[in-house]
Design an enzyme around this catalytic site. Structure first.
Site, PDB file in Angstrom:
ATOM      1  N   GLU A 120      40.214  25.048 -15.808  1.00  0.00           N
ATOM      2  CA  GLU A 120      41.621  25.410 -15.698  1.00  0.00           C
ATOM      3  C   GLU A 120      41.792  26.615 -14.783  1.00  0.00           C
ATOM      4  OE1 GLU A 120      43.448  23.764 -19.837  1.00  0.00           O
ATOM      5  OE2 GLU A 120      42.580  25.751 -19.963  1.00  0.00           O
ATOM      6  N   CYS A 133      44.612  33.230 -11.758  1.00  0.00           N
ATOM      7  CA  CYS A 133      43.473  33.458 -12.647  1.00  0.00           C
ATOM      8  C   CYS A 133      42.504  32.292 -12.445  1.00  0.00           C
ATOM      9  CB  CYS A 133      43.984  33.522 -14.079  1.00  0.00           C
ATOM     10  SG  CYS A 133      42.684  33.798 -15.266  1.00  0.00           S
ATOM     11  N   CYS A 140      31.317  28.536 -21.315  1.00  0.00           N
ATOM     12  CA  CYS A 140      30.742  29.879 -21.224  1.00  0.00           C
ATOM     13  C   CYS A 140      29.520  29.909 -22.131  1.00  0.00           C
ATOM     14  CB  CYS A 140      31.772  30.914 -21.681  1.00  0.00           C
ATOM     15  SG  CYS A 140      31.270  32.616 -21.361  1.00  0.00           S
ATOM     16  N   CYS A 144      32.242  35.073 -27.518  1.00  0.00           N
ATOM     17  CA  CYS A 144      33.103  36.131 -28.043  1.00  0.00           C
ATOM     18  C   CYS A 144      33.989  35.500 -29.122  1.00  0.00           C
ATOM     19  CB  CYS A 144      33.923  36.744 -26.924  1.00  0.00           C
ATOM     20  SG  CYS A 144      32.844  37.400 -25.617  1.00  0.00           S
ATOM     21  N   CYS A 147      37.734  34.341 -28.459  1.00  0.00           N
ATOM     22  CA  CYS A 147      38.026  33.655 -27.185  1.00  0.00           C
ATOM     23  C   CYS A 147      37.869  32.151 -27.322  1.00  0.00           C
ATOM     24  CB  CYS A 147      37.096  34.187 -26.105  1.00  0.00           C
ATOM     25  SG  CYS A 147      37.231  33.292 -24.537  1.00  0.00           S
ATOM     26  N   GLY A 204      34.614  31.320 -18.284  1.00  0.00           N
ATOM     27  CA  GLY A 204      33.263  31.680 -17.878  1.00  0.00           C
ATOM     28  C   GLY A 204      33.041  33.157 -17.635  1.00  0.00           C
ATOM     29  N   ASN A 335      45.874  36.590 -28.042  1.00  0.00           N
ATOM     30  CA  ASN A 335      46.537  35.293 -27.898  1.00  0.00           C
ATOM     31  C   ASN A 335      45.871  34.285 -28.821  1.00  0.00           C
ATOM     32  OD1 ASN A 335      48.432  35.902 -25.714  1.00  0.00           O
ATOM     33  ND2 ASN A 335      46.576  36.260 -24.512  1.00  0.00           N
ATOM     34  N   CYS A 378      45.433  34.760 -21.573  1.00  0.00           N
ATOM     35  CA  CYS A 378      44.039  35.227 -21.617  1.00  0.00           C
ATOM     36  C   CYS A 378      43.317  34.642 -22.812  1.00  0.00           C
ATOM     37  CB  CYS A 378      43.967  36.731 -21.831  1.00  0.00           C
ATOM     38  SG  CYS A 378      44.625  37.681 -20.528  1.00  0.00           S
TER      39      CYS A 378
HETATM   40  N1  SAH Z   1      34.351  36.209 -19.239  1.00  0.00           N
HETATM   41  C1  SAH Z   1      35.014  37.301 -18.655  1.00  0.00           C
HETATM   42  C2  SAH Z   1      36.323  36.949 -18.011  1.00  0.00           C
HETATM   43  C3  SAH Z   1      37.230  35.949 -18.700  1.00  0.00           C
HETATM   44  S1  SAH Z   1      38.244  36.412 -20.035  1.00  0.00           S
HETATM   45  C4  SAH Z   1      35.229  38.396 -19.671  1.00  0.00           C
HETATM   46  O1  SAH Z   1      34.992  38.159 -20.836  1.00  0.00           O
HETATM   47  O2  SAH Z   1      35.575  39.500 -19.260  1.00  0.00           O
HETATM   48  C5  SAH Z   1      39.528  37.515 -19.492  1.00  0.00           C
HETATM   49  C6  SAH Z   1      39.912  38.515 -20.571  1.00  0.00           C
HETATM   50  O3  SAH Z   1      40.610  37.891 -21.660  1.00  0.00           O
HETATM   51  C7  SAH Z   1      38.700  39.210 -21.191  1.00  0.00           C
HETATM   52  O4  SAH Z   1      38.934  40.583 -21.350  1.00  0.00           O
HETATM   53  C8  SAH Z   1      38.610  38.516 -22.534  1.00  0.00           C
HETATM   54  O5  SAH Z   1      37.884  39.287 -23.457  1.00  0.00           O
HETATM   55  C9  SAH Z   1      40.056  38.367 -22.892  1.00  0.00           C
HETATM   56  N2  SAH Z   1      40.310  37.404 -23.957  1.00  0.00           N
HETATM   57  C10 SAH Z   1      39.518  36.395 -24.370  1.00  0.00           C
HETATM   58  N3  SAH Z   1      40.112  35.729 -25.400  1.00  0.00           N
HETATM   59  C11 SAH Z   1      41.298  36.326 -25.634  1.00  0.00           C
HETATM   60  C12 SAH Z   1      42.382  36.072 -26.534  1.00  0.00           C
HETATM   61  N4  SAH Z   1      42.348  35.048 -27.377  1.00  0.00           N
HETATM   62  N5  SAH Z   1      43.447  36.889 -26.483  1.00  0.00           N
HETATM   63  C13 SAH Z   1      43.509  37.889 -25.593  1.00  0.00           C
HETATM   64  N6  SAH Z   1      42.535  38.161 -24.695  1.00  0.00           N
HETATM   65  C14 SAH Z   1      41.424  37.398 -24.712  1.00  0.00           C
HETATM   66 FE1  SF4 Z   2      33.479  36.019 -23.872  1.00  0.00          FE
HETATM   67 FE2  SF4 Z   2      34.668  35.982 -21.459  1.00  0.00          FE
HETATM   68 FE3  SF4 Z   2      32.991  33.976 -22.220  1.00  0.00          FE
HETATM   69 FE4  SF4 Z   2      35.372  34.233 -23.391  1.00  0.00          FE
HETATM   70  S1  SF4 Z   2      34.999  33.749 -21.244  1.00  0.00           S
HETATM   71  S2  SF4 Z   2      33.403  33.840 -24.416  1.00  0.00           S
HETATM   72  S3  SF4 Z   2      35.660  36.442 -23.420  1.00  0.00           S
HETATM   73  S4  SF4 Z   2      32.465  36.137 -21.891  1.00  0.00           S
END
Ligand code: SAH
Ligand code: SF4
Length: 405
Positions: A120, A133, A140, A144, A147, A204, A335, A378
């Site tokens: 996406e 974005c 990934c 986390c 996420c 990712g 989110n 995000c």
């Molecule tokens: N993988 C990278 C970039 C992608 S995520 C990273 O983790 O930095 C972009 C941002 O959105 C990151 O700061 C991530 O931690 C945050 N994020 C992930 N899930 C989220 C959620 N459910 N609500 C708000 N932010 C989130």
């Molecule tokens: Fe963590 Fe970023 Fe991967 Fe989501 S996309 S699992 S926030 S490293």
């Protein structure tokens, strides 16, 4: 929230990708493009000129068909088309949020023995900018806990071409490229663009796909092509510490770091890569980030999770930890996504948290949630979620506090 526009985009006959595609020229460095031309018999003395012409067609003009390359002779165009592709990915769907955010589900052809993959990309229009974005991986490897992407199994890295293609495709759909009537060699102005910023914040972990992300971003920032300034490109990492110095040296874009917690014990749970590279090591790498200055700050992302990481003591500790690092802190309201087990902090708490940080002298913008109704905000991206089923949509509405999203 109910008027979600889902536009399945019909698949044009050409020049879109088909299975078993020939190699793509998109995303190749100038040297690699030169080698590709030499391979189909372009004489050495012509290679530089042909590379410059192709570069302009691919990235300045955004053409997706060799036939449109008016200053390249027919024989060479045919030879190129027989051996290579410059096709865009297939658009599986395009969704438009009630707030104007657009999300594309894109399908790339298989690589080797693999299957086609889907990722996406999201476009977020604002008054003074338009941010795209972009995804770096299908799924990934990290998990986390807040996420959505982290729940999707890692399928593969995207190639540099697939990363660049997301930007080309968004610019196609948004009308950012000059039209066919623009004369060959015309200077293409930068003003009035819809895509003014790129963030590697899609699916990712970009630093686990370092070489492809680097090559893609160098192509996107090349002054003779898409020409996005490196200051308008941000790479977000969960904290792959060993790659952070290289990111500064070899890519040189703005860095964002997903911090999300001020104690290792909690960060181990939220961002499990912390067990490998704990907070102290991460911040040491940030302090040493090449090119860091007050004019080029690191953005620290901090997701606001109710009763998890949102006390004012957390805010004060955050300020203490970041002391001495030119930084801004981006507070991201959590989110929700179907199946997530966290809640977003109350709005007043987010504001109080922001105030502590602000008083310490840091900019602390609260990221307005965009495109939540189409799961485009995000951390909500996940390509298996092709389309929201009605049941999921209702569940999502119930999760979003009134007045937001
Ligand atoms: N993988 C990278 C970039 C992608 S995520 C990273 O983790 O930095 C972009 C941002 O959105 C990151 O700061 C991530 O931690 C945050 N994020 C992930 N899930 C989220 C959620 N459910 N609500 C708000 N932010 C989130
Ligand atoms: Fe963590 Fe970023 Fe991967 Fe989501 S996309 S699992 S926030 S490293």
């Amino acid at each position: 929230m109910t008027d979600i526009a889902v536009h399945p985009v019909p698949r044009p006959a050409a020049p879109f990708a088909v299975e078993a595609d020939p190699p793509s020229l998109i995303g190749l460095s100038r040297d690699a493009l030169g080698a590709a031309l030499a391979e189909i018999g372009v004489p050495e003395r012509q290679v530089r000129m042909r590379v410059a012409q192709l570069w302009n067609w691919l990235y300045g003009r955004g053409v997706a068909d060799f036939g449109a390359m008016a200053n390249i002779g027919k024989d060479l165009r045919t030879a190129l088309a027989q051996r290579f592709t410059i096709a865009r990915p297939q658009i599986v769907s395009e969704q438009v949020s009630t707030d104007g955010t657009r999300k594309w589900l894109l399908r790339f052809p298989p690589r080797g023995a693999g299957r086609p993959v889907e990722v996406e990309a999201v476009y977020i229009p604002e008054e003074d900018r338009g941010t795209l974005c972009v995804s770096s991986q299908v799924g990934c490897t990290l998990t986390c806990s807040f996420c959505h992407t982290g729940t999707q199994r890692m399928v593969r890295n995207l190639t540099a071409g697939e990363i660049v293609s997301q930007i080309l495709l968004a610019r196609d759909r948004l009308g950012d490229f000059p039209d066919a009537a623009t004369p060959v060699g015309a200077v293409i102005p930068n003003e009035g663009r819809r895509v003014t910023n790129v963030v590697m914040m899609g699916m990712g972990e970009p630093l686990y796909n370092f070489d492809n992300v680097r090559d893609a971003l160098l192509t996107v920032s090349d002054g003779e092509g898409i020409a996005l300034s490196k200051r308008r490109i941000t790479l977000s990492t969960s904290g792959v510490v060993p790659e952070i110095p290289r990111a500064g040296e070899e890519i040189g874009v703005m860095l964002a770091v997903s911090l999300h917690a001020v104690r290792d014990e909690l960060r181990d749970v939220l961002v499990p890569i912390n067990k490998k590279y704990p907070i102290a090591e991460l911040l040491a790498a940030c302090r040493a980030y090449p090119g860091l200055s007050n004019a080029r700050r690191i953005t620290f992302e901090y997701v606001m999770l109710k009763d998890v990481n949102d006390t004012l003591a957390d805010a004060r500790e955050l300020v203490r930890l970041l002391r001495g690092i030119p930084a801004k802190i981006n507070l991201i309201p959590f989110n929700p996504w179907p199946g997530s087990s966290y809640e977003c902090s109350d709005w007043e708490q987010i504001e109080r948290f922001a105030e502590v940080i602000n008083r310490a002298g840091y900019a602390s913008p609260i990221r307005t949630p965009r495109g939540r109704d189409i799961l485009a905000a995000c951390g909500q991206l996940k390509s298996e979620s092709e389309r929201l089923r009605a049941r999921e949509r209702l569940a999502l509405e119930a999760m979003i506090p009134a007045g937001e999203g």
